[in-house]
Design a protein around this motif. Structure first.
Motif, PDB file in Angstrom:
ATOM      1  N   VAL A  19      17.060  13.243   3.494  1.00 15.03           N
ATOM      2  CA  VAL A  19      17.138  12.851   4.907  1.00 15.03           C
ATOM      3  C   VAL A  19      16.348  13.845   5.755  1.00 15.03           C
ATOM      4  CG1 VAL A  19      19.335  11.633   4.728  1.00 15.03           C
ATOM      5  CG2 VAL A  19      19.299  14.097   5.190  1.00 15.03           C
ATOM      6  N   ALA A  20      16.041  13.400   6.969  1.00 14.52           N
ATOM      7  CA  ALA A  20      15.139  14.198   7.821  1.00 14.52           C
ATOM      8  C   ALA A  20      15.817  15.487   8.264  1.00 14.52           C
ATOM      9  CB  ALA A  20      14.763  13.361   9.033  1.00 14.52           C
ATOM     10  N   THR A  21      15.024  16.546   8.314  1.00 12.27           N
ATOM     11  CA  THR A  21      15.515  17.793   8.955  1.00 12.27           C
ATOM     12  C   THR A  21      15.325  17.593  10.461  1.00 12.27           C
ATOM     13  OG1 THR A  21      13.275  18.619   8.856  1.00 12.27           O
ATOM     14  CG2 THR A  21      14.716  19.165   7.007  1.00 12.27           C
ATOM     15  N   ASN A  22      15.843  18.486  11.250  1.00 14.24           N
ATOM     16  CA  ASN A  22      15.796  18.268  12.707  1.00 14.24           C
ATOM     17  C   ASN A  22      14.380  18.077  13.239  1.00 14.24           C
ATOM     18  OD1 ASN A  22      18.409  18.030  13.230  1.00 14.24           O
ATOM     19  ND2 ASN A  22      18.775  20.234  13.425  1.00 14.24           N
ATOM     20  N   GLU A  23      13.447  18.960  12.764  1.00 15.76           N
ATOM     21  CA  GLU A  23      12.111  18.820  13.360  1.00 15.76           C
ATOM     22  C   GLU A  23      11.423  17.538  12.874  1.00 15.76           C
ATOM     23  OE1 GLU A  23      13.090  21.370  11.645  1.00 15.76           O
ATOM     24  OE2 GLU A  23      12.028  21.345   9.742  1.00 15.76           O
ATOM     25  N   GLN A  24      11.967  16.922  11.813  1.00 16.29           N
ATOM     26  CA  GLN A  24      11.319  15.687  11.328  1.00 16.29           C
ATOM     27  C   GLN A  24      11.867  14.460  12.061  1.00 16.29           C
ATOM     28  OE1 GLN A  24      12.385  15.861   7.221  1.00 16.29           O
ATOM     29  NE2 GLN A  24      10.659  17.160   6.628  1.00 16.29           N
ATOM     30  N   ARG A  25      12.897  14.724  12.884  1.00 18.78           N
ATOM     31  CA  ARG A  25      13.527  13.576  13.548  1.00 18.78           C
ATOM     32  C   ARG A  25      12.775  13.301  14.840  1.00 18.78           C
ATOM     33  NH1 ARG A  25      18.090  12.943  11.488  1.00 18.78           N
ATOM     34  NH2 ARG A  25      18.576  15.130  11.210  1.00 18.78           N
TER      35      ARG A  25
ATOM     36  N   SER B 265       0.870  -1.183   0.000  1.00 16.37           N
ATOM     37  CA  SER B 265       0.000   0.000   0.000  1.00 16.37           C
ATOM     38  C   SER B 265       0.907   1.233   0.000  1.00 16.37           C
ATOM     39  CB  SER B 265      -0.877  -0.017   1.256  1.00 16.37           C
ATOM     40  OG  SER B 265      -0.015  -0.069   2.385  1.00 16.37           O
ATOM     41  N   PHE B 266       0.329   2.383  -0.330  1.00 21.19           N
ATOM     42  CA  PHE B 266       1.124   3.608  -0.428  1.00 21.19           C
ATOM     43  C   PHE B 266       1.455   4.112   0.964  1.00 21.19           C
ATOM     44  CE2 PHE B 266       1.175   4.106  -4.864  1.00 21.19           C
ATOM     45  CZ  PHE B 266       0.006   3.536  -5.347  1.00 21.19           C
ATOM     46  N   PRO B 267       2.537   4.852   1.138  1.00 16.65           N
ATOM     47  CA  PRO B 267       3.543   5.216   0.137  1.00 16.65           C
ATOM     48  C   PRO B 267       4.456   4.036  -0.206  1.00 16.65           C
ATOM     49  CG  PRO B 267       4.244   5.989   2.286  1.00 16.65           C
ATOM     50  CD  PRO B 267       2.900   5.355   2.486  1.00 16.65           C
ATOM     51  N   LEU B 268       4.985   4.079  -1.423  1.00 14.55           N
ATOM     52  CA  LEU B 268       5.894   3.042  -1.903  1.00 14.55           C
ATOM     53  C   LEU B 268       7.220   3.702  -2.261  1.00 14.55           C
ATOM     54  CD1 LEU B 268       3.449   1.324  -4.413  1.00 14.55           C
ATOM     55  CD2 LEU B 268       4.164   0.424  -2.187  1.00 14.55           C
TER      56      LEU B 268
ATOM     57  N   ALA C 121       7.117   9.021   6.127  1.00 12.78           N
ATOM     58  CA  ALA C 121       6.501   9.486   4.872  1.00 12.78           C
ATOM     59  C   ALA C 121       5.661  10.743   5.065  1.00 12.78           C
ATOM     60  CB  ALA C 121       5.656   8.363   4.288  1.00 12.78           C
ATOM     61  N   ARG C 122       5.008  10.860   6.235  1.00 12.47           N
ATOM     62  CA  ARG C 122       4.080  12.006   6.376  1.00 12.47           C
ATOM     63  C   ARG C 122       4.822  13.330   6.269  1.00 12.47           C
ATOM     64  NH1 ARG C 122       4.929  10.120  11.429  1.00 12.47           N
ATOM     65  NH2 ARG C 122       5.576  11.590  13.074  1.00 12.47           N
ATOM     66  N   PHE C 123       6.126  13.300   6.569  1.00 13.81           N
ATOM     67  CA  PHE C 123       6.893  14.550   6.462  1.00 13.81           C
ATOM     68  C   PHE C 123       7.206  14.886   5.007  1.00 13.81           C
ATOM     69  CE2 PHE C 123       7.324  15.411  10.800  1.00 13.81           C
ATOM     70  CZ  PHE C 123       7.673  14.268  11.503  1.00 13.81           C
ATOM     71  N   LEU C 124       7.210  13.864   4.159  1.00 15.58           N
ATOM     72  CA  LEU C 124       7.648  14.094   2.772  1.00 15.58           C
ATOM     73  C   LEU C 124       6.469  14.349   1.845  1.00 15.58           C
ATOM     74  CD1 LEU C 124      10.369  11.303   2.647  1.00 15.58           C
ATOM     75  CD2 LEU C 124      10.765  13.784   2.684  1.00 15.58           C
ATOM     76  N   LYS C 125       5.272  13.938   2.273  1.00 15.94           N
ATOM     77  CA  LYS C 125       4.122  14.004   1.375  1.00 15.94           C
ATOM     78  C   LYS C 125       3.819  15.446   0.964  1.00 15.94           C
ATOM     79  CE  LYS C 125      -0.625  12.385   0.856  1.00 15.94           C
ATOM     80  NZ  LYS C 125      -0.363  12.131  -0.578  1.00 15.94           N
ATOM     81  N   PRO C 126       3.724  16.374   1.926  1.00 18.60           N
ATOM     82  CA  PRO C 126       3.317  17.740   1.540  1.00 18.60           C
ATOM     83  C   PRO C 126       4.264  18.325   0.461  1.00 18.60           C
ATOM     84  CG  PRO C 126       3.440  17.523   3.942  1.00 18.60           C
ATOM     85  CD  PRO C 126       4.008  16.272   3.362  1.00 18.60           C
TER      86      PRO C 126
END
Ligand code: I4P
Ligand code: ADP
Ligand code: MG
Ligand code: MG
Length: 502
Positions: free
Chosen positions: A409-415, A317-320, A387-392
């Protein structure tokens, strides 16, 4: 010669300077191929010095002094006594304490016989007229010098455990290994001698001089036929030199190689990798986190109408995350995409055939495991965020990237805030079991694999498998001895298993 006596190599200016440059008093220059030779000698664990006649024009001797100091070599001005060049005090001292080589491209019989009287081995290299002086070894081409030295050193060490390893890999990888001290020509511990194999010389002659060849064959892939039925090595074209080595190995089943080509081909194909990783389920241990591969399926194109049925069958299922089926060896093997919905497959730029894989939310931490012989190491690296951080940021488009160059790669607030939890996330013993299991399956001496821990379930998901990675994060003091042990093991494993070409 007892191990431990230093080996000294003195390079005569005539070997180094391009004769045409000194004749026309043009800017002094090194002979072609010398820069590469000096760089290799820099990390060879040999004591190297450059020497020149004291009467040499200043611009030339100055140039050589600079070359010597930039490679941390010594430099020696040979004294001219009554017209003849002779050894300096220092060289006489070396004669007593070390095993000494003198490599030159000019004939100076006086100097040569004095050197020989002091037990120096004199090598005449790339000399237009080979020197017919007893005891002088003629080396036709500059590219043969290192292998000649290796063979002579091995003979002088009189230690049957010394092995000469000839290596083939791309320059940047060779530099990585050499800078870590992993490629000595004069063995320190582990009594291994490493020399580069030259594609400018017949490979078969060189291969007969070494105890084993060490290679990263994917560095020598010229192209891979993009047809859809991947069945390596079919469809792969290698460099001329590498093809010569492949043929030699086929004709000499007893020749030792690290590692046998047939054991590497599966790691060129992410579908084969998937088939190998799926077997991890055999390791399932009660009460331990689940060890698995990501759900995956292969596609030959992105606009097949049945794609959503295909996905459902593969429990996807997505995201893939979408990766080329070809895993390495060609530039676009690392062009990937994160796809959030089916519409984003149209005009997707990931090379086909491709593998669609479950995207595992893993808190932007990835554990890179390296198996080096019997040892297992791991390092933590920043990874892609949940994934939720990358979708927007994707705005209805797939997020495309190159995993070696532009991995999102994740930014600080995404970590996740629980950075301290990292160590607890991972069950290192469980993964070490997996490492040993994989080693048994793969028949590879040095390989790496990437583990992510799924948020929520804690599943340990192995998402990538690479052979002969750089394990750059592992400290040299641990990685290099482990690497030498692994190389020796591969060389001494019984002939039969070494490279049965099934
Ligand atoms: O894919 P990873 O895990 O980053 O490992 C790479 C990978 O092995 C890569 O090899 P290849 O897949 O391109 O053949 C290696 O890069 P190059 O071969 O291009 O030099 C890297 O050394 C590996 O990275 P690492 O050593 O950090 O695991
Ligand atoms: N299934 C996956 N789920 C989540 N992240 C992944 C997954 N596969 C790969 N990644 C992320 O993408 C990076 C590159 O993928 P990988 O398969 O290792 O490609 P490569 O062989 O080019 O290194 C990984 O290091 C990891 O950060
Ligand atoms: Mg990877
Ligand atoms: Mg990889």
């Amino acid at each position: 010669m007892a191990t431990g006596r230093p080996v000294r190599l003195v390079l005569d200016a005539s070997l180094l300077l391009d004769p045409s440059s000194t004749r026309e008093a043009a800017a002094v220059a090194l002979r072609p191929g010398v820069e590469e030779l000096l760089r290799r000698l820099r990390y060879s664990n040999l004591n190297v010095a450059i020497c020149y006649a004291e009467g040499m024009p200043n611009n030339e001797s100055g140039f050589l002094e600079k070359v010597a100091s930039s490679h941390l070599f010594g430099s020696i001005a040979l004294l001219a006594k009554s017209g003849n060049l002779s050894l300096t005090e220092l060289m006489l001292e070396w004669s007593r304490t070390s095993f000494c080589f003198y490599a030159t491209s000019r004939v100076d019989k006086g100097l040569i016989s004095e050197l020989q009287n002091q037990n120096w081995r004199v090598l005449s290299v790339a000399n237009e007229c080979s020197i017919e002086v007893p005891g002088v070894l003629n080396v036709q081409r500059l590219q043969q010098l290192l292998l000649t030295l290796a063979t002579l050193i091995k003979r002088e060490l009189c230690d049957s455990s010394v092995l000469v390893i000839g290596y083939i890999m791309k320059k940047s990888r060779e530099e990585d290994f050499a800078r870590r001290g992993a490629f000595p020509i004069y063995p320190s511990k582990g009594s291994l001698i490493f020399v580069p194999l030259s594609f400018e010389l017949p490979l078969s002659l060189q291969l007969q001089e070494v105890d084993m060849a060490l290679h990263k064959i994917t560095d020598e892939i010229v192209k891979i036929d993009p047809n859809c039925s991947i069945d390596f090595p079919k469809g792969i074209s290698f460099s001329t030199g590498m093809s010569e080595i492949i043929r030699f190995v086929e004709e000499h089943p007893d020749f030792r190689i690290m590692d046998p080509f047939k054991n590497i081909y599966p790691l060129l194909d992410r579908l084969q990798i998937q088939k190998i990783l799926v077997r991890l389920q055999e390791l399932g241990i009660e009460g331990k986190p689940k060890l698995r591969s990501p759900y995956s399926c292969k596609v030959d194109n992105f606009d097949n109408g049945e794609l959503d049925k295909h996905l459902a069958e593969a429990n996807l299922s997505f995201p893939l995350i979408v990766k080329p089926q070809v895993a390495c060896g060609v530039a676009d093997a690392h062009n990937m995409a994160l796809v959030f919905q089916i519409e984003e497959f149209s005009n997707l730029s990931v090379p086909l055939p491709a593998v669609l894989q479950e995207y595992v939310d893993h808190g932007s931490k990835i554990f890179k495991f390296y198996v080096i012989g019997d040892k297992v190491f791991y390092a933590v690296r920043d990874s892609m965020p949940n994934a939720r951080f990358l979708k927007p940021s994707s705005g209805g488009e797939a997020l495309t990237f190159n995993s070696l160059k532009t991995l999102p790669v994740a930014t600080n607030e995404q970590r996740p805030q629980t950075a301290a939890e990292d160590g607890k996330l991972l069950d290192a013993d469980l993964v070490e079991e997996a490492a040993k299991f994989l080693k048994g399956l793969l028949g590879l001496t040095v390989f790496g694999f990437d583990v992510v821990v799924q948020e929520g379930t804690g599943d340990h998901v192995i998402v990538d498998l690479n052979y002969l990675p750089s394990f750059k994060e592992v400290p040299n003091s641990e990685a290099v001895p482990a690497f030498w042990d692994a190389v020796r093991q591969a060389c001494e494993s019984t002939r039969g298993n070494a490279n049965v070409q099934g």
